[in-house]
Design a protein around this motif. Structure first.
Motif, mmCIF file in Angstrom:
data_model
loop_
_atom_site.group_PDB
_atom_site.id
_atom_site.type_symbol
_atom_site.label_atom_id
_atom_site.label_comp_id
_atom_site.label_asym_id
_atom_site.label_seq_id
_atom_site.Cartn_x
_atom_site.Cartn_y
_atom_site.Cartn_z
ATOM 1 N N HIS A 549 0.846 -1.193 0.000
ATOM 2 C CA HIS A 549 0.000 0.000 0.000
ATOM 3 C C HIS A 549 0.884 1.247 0.000
ATOM 4 N N MET A 553 -3.290 2.482 6.345
ATOM 5 C CA MET A 553 -4.186 1.326 6.240
ATOM 6 C C MET A 553 -4.943 1.127 7.546
ATOM 7 N N CYS A 568 -7.284 -2.830 3.176
ATOM 8 C CA CYS A 568 -7.741 -1.628 2.480
ATOM 9 C C CYS A 568 -7.319 -0.418 3.289
ATOM 10 N N ASP A 571 -5.313 4.744 0.412
ATOM 11 C CA ASP A 571 -4.904 4.814 -0.989
ATOM 12 C C ASP A 571 -5.987 4.304 -1.935
ATOM 13 N N GLN A 573 -7.095 1.440 -2.350
ATOM 14 C CA GLN A 573 -6.847 0.107 -2.883
ATOM 15 C C GLN A 573 -7.434 -0.962 -1.951
ATOM 16 N N CYS A 575 -6.738 -4.892 -1.469
ATOM 17 C CA CYS A 575 -5.753 -5.896 -1.860
ATOM 18 C C CYS A 575 -6.061 -7.221 -1.172
ATOM 19 N N CYS A 587 -5.724 -6.941 -6.823
ATOM 20 C CA CYS A 587 -5.915 -5.617 -6.234
ATOM 21 C C CYS A 587 -6.883 -4.830 -7.106
ATOM 22 N N TYR A 593 -11.860 5.687 -0.129
ATOM 23 C CA TYR A 593 -10.945 4.798 0.592
ATOM 24 C C TYR A 593 -11.697 3.925 1.602
ATOM 25 N N THR A 815 2.711 1.934 6.194
ATOM 26 C CA THR A 815 2.181 1.154 5.060
ATOM 27 C C THR A 815 2.749 -0.257 5.015
#
Length: 925
Positions: A549, A553, A568, A571, A573, A575, A587, A593, A815
């Protein structure tokens, strides 16, 4: 007019400060209002609970008195059947025998369901205070009814009635302790949090807290720090790529796909370099702070990459804020180490690697410094570059002198990002304008600078390389050069005379090129600004071998039956990772977010809560969004499926818990109800094993229980939930996890916890970059635990995998995802078995004979020990009343010769729940 302008400028300068101060005060007032609301709600609940308990107390008192008189009536019926007055007197006197009193006591202390378990536990823990005696009881045996009774003919019968009244109040004391005393209070920021003791704990004080037999071992590190660090990817002689993230330096074998870890740093690693022998490594860290806010001193470690043993610690107590750049000398086989710290002056120091002593030090510049290197052919020459500068340093006789690079007719770039030494001895720099500049020495300009002018370093050539910044340069063995671009994401290969030969572009999903490491002249490793490491060639392209990431998170969920977990964060994302193969499975990027997630028990779908009140359901196979819902307009903090997957609970920052019916294998949802009762945002929640109840925590440290099957109703009497079993345990507040809190915690020190599926361990994520492993349950303060370091930021979440083989922890700003292997230390008992065994121990203690218990008590008295030391004393009125009662009972017993040997028994019964009787000395009576 000028004066007016000055005043206006001063006012405008002060305005932001005043606004900031007002905002801070407003936030404090909002926090106070929130706490006041929660305290008021708690007080109202307590009042309602009190109103519900009063009828029960009355029933217990009436029942106990009726039972005593009923027993007394039976005794009188038996007396009528006796033939002589003597035998009748004996039968009347018999109830005062200690065995009979004990049986009455056991009968009186039964709960409404006929169970004595809770009350027996109450008997073992004396209460700290007792209610005042009834006003109708005599304060003194000389003037009250008791002295009259003792002088009359029906002395024994009336005395029995008096003892019956005492037994009733004795029972009342126990009931009060049972209903209100069997709870533990902990305080967070001055607010009391009440947690009720489960019934299977007979004696809370006898619980023994031990660290778990299991331990954690760092197994894998997911992620790479490329977003804000440079020159942090190298290839060792062992074939391992060395890089860092958080507080861990990772050694990743690119062919075997294995990891080793150097984890001796106490805070985030900021820079890295390798020795000319390609075995030794130097890594520097930032300063950081401890849990009390005190700054930690930064330093540099020189360590052996083959053994992971620290060889030297450099600069402890010397550097400020952190270490920004490090470099070994090459011409003398790495005898010296150059270090630049993160202080305002960016101090440049040179250290003797063997001795660990400082050789020279000088102030560098007030501008940012990006990198430092020794001249590979001359260890007395050092170069630094950064914002708007290139400095050429000369080391001589323990001092450093510098010369600034002259840009001359060339445009001065804002940043000099990187540099390398060519095989001819020239210096090549990459800048923010996208150019590669070639620097060389030139003789002093006598015409301009006068006689005695010294040589200078000037730009010999400018080469256009990239659109945007040149982030990195890498010199290959044959003299060729690799350059990595920022904006264009290109890697270009240049000949020795800087003619472009080949180029390729990195996929946008990986970001810009941060650094390049040569593998064999053809294959290279590429670190990117989106925290990925790529491996490949110009011909075959590049594939990611490390991914992570790129922003904070919070969301973490583990699959119910597979070696898979989901993350998650900010960012945007989502994953999905594989814990067995240590890789990213897939991903996807969301519009907002994600902050929380949970897998459906069938393992086919996963729900992700977002920052806007919206939540999505993703199919694990197709990655498609199968459901999309919105609850409120504030961020969601927790998603939790019921054990059978029939319900989904969604905890929000709007103080509500939304309940949904789940159908079609987790692909269809319908609103079932809403839990309304918290006075602050929801932080954690768990389902009971039967899927009918929910336990939840909130931001104001509240513990509430909900009857979902009964219509999402708040359970006002929390005492009823003390024995309920929970399918998961992630709530940070609760009796079974009370021991994870340190003394003086402010309520935000623990971000998350998770109980293992075998109910033997609790993993805890705290705000001080630590992961803890506790025994489950751990209901006593200061519970012993194992502590593990590795994160460089607050640990936001922690979870066990489905088979408890690993623990996953997730850092916030670092991260970083750390995967810990659980090392089994023994079979042991489950958490329930531990409580049961403790209960059995307490029960066995109760099985001592009366003689043994009396003997132990007398021995303690002879030693002058107070059995109830440290307990609060009752009021003076209660003390006098109890002492008078004791004297009256003893006088009556002494008048009956057959009962004189029973005085210690009666003394023990009366003392068992009355604090002041323990101070009464039997000998003087």
């Amino acid at each position: 007019l000028r004066k007016f302008d000055d005043v206006s400028a001063g006012s405008s300068a002060e305005y932001p400060d005043r606004v900031s101060m007002m905002e801070g005060r407003l936030q404090l007032q909002e926090n106070e209002i929130t706490l006041l609301k929660s305290s008021l709600a708690d007080a109202l609940r307590r009042l309602r609970l009190h109103d519900q308990l009063i009828p029960l107390l009355r029933q217990q008192l009436i029942g106990s008195r009726a039972k005593l008189h009923r027993i007394q009536g039976l005794e009188e019926d038996e007396e009528v059947e006796k033939e002589k007055d003597l035998s009748r007197a004996s039968s009347v006197e018999e109830p005062i025998h200690p065995t009979t009193i004990r049986s009455l006591q056991r009968e009186d202390l039964q709960d409404p369901n006929g169970s004595t378990e809770s009350l027996s536990s109450a008997r073992q823990t004396p209460i700290s205070g007792s209610p005042a005696p009834p006003k109708d009881l005599p304060p003194s045996p000389r003037s009250g009814p008791l002295s009259t009774i003792l002088e009359g003919q029906n002395k024994p019968l009336c005395m029995y009635k008096y003892v019956s009244m005492v037994q009733s109040w004795h029972t009342f004391f126990f009931i009060c302790h049972w209903l209100t005393g069997q709870s533990i209070k902990m305080f967070i920021r001055g607010r009391p949090i009440t947690m009720y003791v489960p019934s299977n704990i007979q004696n809370y004080d006898d619980l023994r807290m031990e660290p778990p037999v299991e331990k954690l071992e760092l197994d894998w590190v997911y992620g790479y720090r490329g977003r804000d660090c440079r020159a942090n990817l190298y290839l060792l002689a062992s074939g391992e790529a060395v890089y860092f993230i958080a507080c861990v330096v990772v050694l990743y074998h690119i062919n075997n796909r294995t990891q080793r870890h150097y984890s001796k740093h106490t805070d985030c690693v900021r820079c890295l370099t390798i020795h000319p022998d390609k075995v030794r490594v130097a890594s520097g860290q930032t300063a950081g702070v401890d849990k009390d806010g005190k700054p930690l001193q930064p330093y540099v470690h020189i360590w052996d990459s083959s053994t992971l043993i620290t060889l030297q610690q450099i600069g402890l107590g010397t550097f400020e804020r952190g270490v920004g750049s490090v470099a070994f000398s090459f011409a003398d086989s790495g005898a010296f180490l150059c270090v630049i710290d993160d202080s305002n002056e960016h101090m440049l120091s040179v250290w003797d690697c063997a001795k660990g002593t400082k050789h020279a030090e000088v102030k560098s510049t007030n501008e940012a410094v990006f990198t430092v290197e020794f001249n590979p052919n001359d260890s007395t020459n050092i170069i630094t570059c950064g914002k708007s500068h290139v400095y050429f340093w000369t080391l001589s006789a323990g001092s450093l002198t510098k010369k600034q690079g002259i840009f001359g007719k060339y445009k001065k770039p804002k940043f000099i990002q990187c540099f390398v030494f060519s095989l001819t001895g020239d210096v090549l720099t990459g800048d923010s304008e996208g150019n590669i500049l070639t620097w060389g020495k030139s003789p002093g300009d006598v015409k301009t600078l006068g006689k005695g002018a010294k040589e200078t370093f000037q730009i010999m050539r400018q080469t256009r390389a990239h659109d945007g910044s040149v982030f990195t340069l890498c010199m290959l063995q044959g003299g060729a050069l690799l350059s990595g671009g920022g904006k264009d994401r290109k890697i270009i290969r240049w000949s020795a005379d800087l003619a472009p030969e080949r180029e390729c572009e990195i996929p946008e999903m990986f970001g810009a090129v941060r650094c390049i490491a040569d593998v064999d002249g053809e294959e290279v490793l590429v670190g990117t600004t989106r925290n990925a490491i790529l491996r490949g060639t110009f011909s075959d392209g590049f594939v990611a071998i490390v991914q992570g990431h790129v922003d904070e998170m919070w969301g973490l969920a583990t699959h119910p039956s597979q070696d898979v977990f989901l993350t998650c964060g900010h960012d945007r994302q989502v994953c999905v990772w594989n814990t067995e193969e240590h890789k990213l499975d897939w991903c996807t990027t969301l519009e907002e977010y994600g902050l929380c997630a949970d897998f459906c028990p069938n393992g086919a779908v996963v729900s992700v809560g977002l920052s806007t009140g919206r939540w999505l359901v993703l199919d694990l196979q197709t990655k498609d969004v199968v459901s999309d819902y919105t609850d409120g307009n504030e961020q969601l903090s927790v998603m939790r499926y019921s054990p059978d997957g029939s319900f989904l609970a969604v905890g929000s920052h709007d103080n509500f818990i939304y309940i949904y019916n789940v159908t079609e294998s987790g692909r269809r949802y319908s609103r079932y109800g809403k839990c309304n009762g918290h006075s602050s945002f929801i932080t954690h929640l768990d389902w009971s094993k039967d899927g009918k109840y929910i336990m939840s925590n909130s931001g104001d440290y509240e513990i509430l229980y909900w009857d979902i099957a009964g219509g999402c109703k708040l359970l006002r009497n929390r005492y009823e939930s003390k024995d309920r079993e929970w399918a998961s345990y992630t709530c940070v507040l609760g009796f079974h996890v009370m021991g994870v809190w340190l003394e003086g915690s402010d309520g935000t020190d623990i971000n998350a916890l998770c109980r293992s599926h075998n109910e033997r361990m609790v993993a805890v994520a705290d705000d001080f970059c630590k992961v803890h492993l506790f025994q489950y349950p751990c209901p006593k303060p200061k519970a012993p635990n194992h502590i593990y370091e590795g994160h460089g930021s607050h640990v936001t979440n922690v979870r066990f995998t489905h088979c408890d083989s690993h623990v996953l922890s997730m850092g916030g700003k670092d991260t970083c995802i750390l995967q810990w292997r659980v090392k089994r230390g023994g079979t042991g008992d489950s958490g329930r078995d531990r409580l049961h065994s403790s209960s059995s121990t307490s029960t066995n203690m109760e099985r001592k004979t009366e003689t043994e218990r009396n003997r132990e008590r007398l021995i303690e008295r002879q030693r002058g020990e107070n059995v109830y030391r440290g307990r609060e004393k009752g009021s003076n009125v209660e003390r006098e009343w109890l002492l008078d009662l004791w004297r009256s009972v003893c006088v009556w017993l002494l008048n009956q010769s057959r009962f004189r040997n029973h005085i210690p028994y009666v003394h023990r019964i009366l003392c068992s729940n009355t604090m002041e009787f323990c101070n009464a000395d039997m000998s003087h009576t």
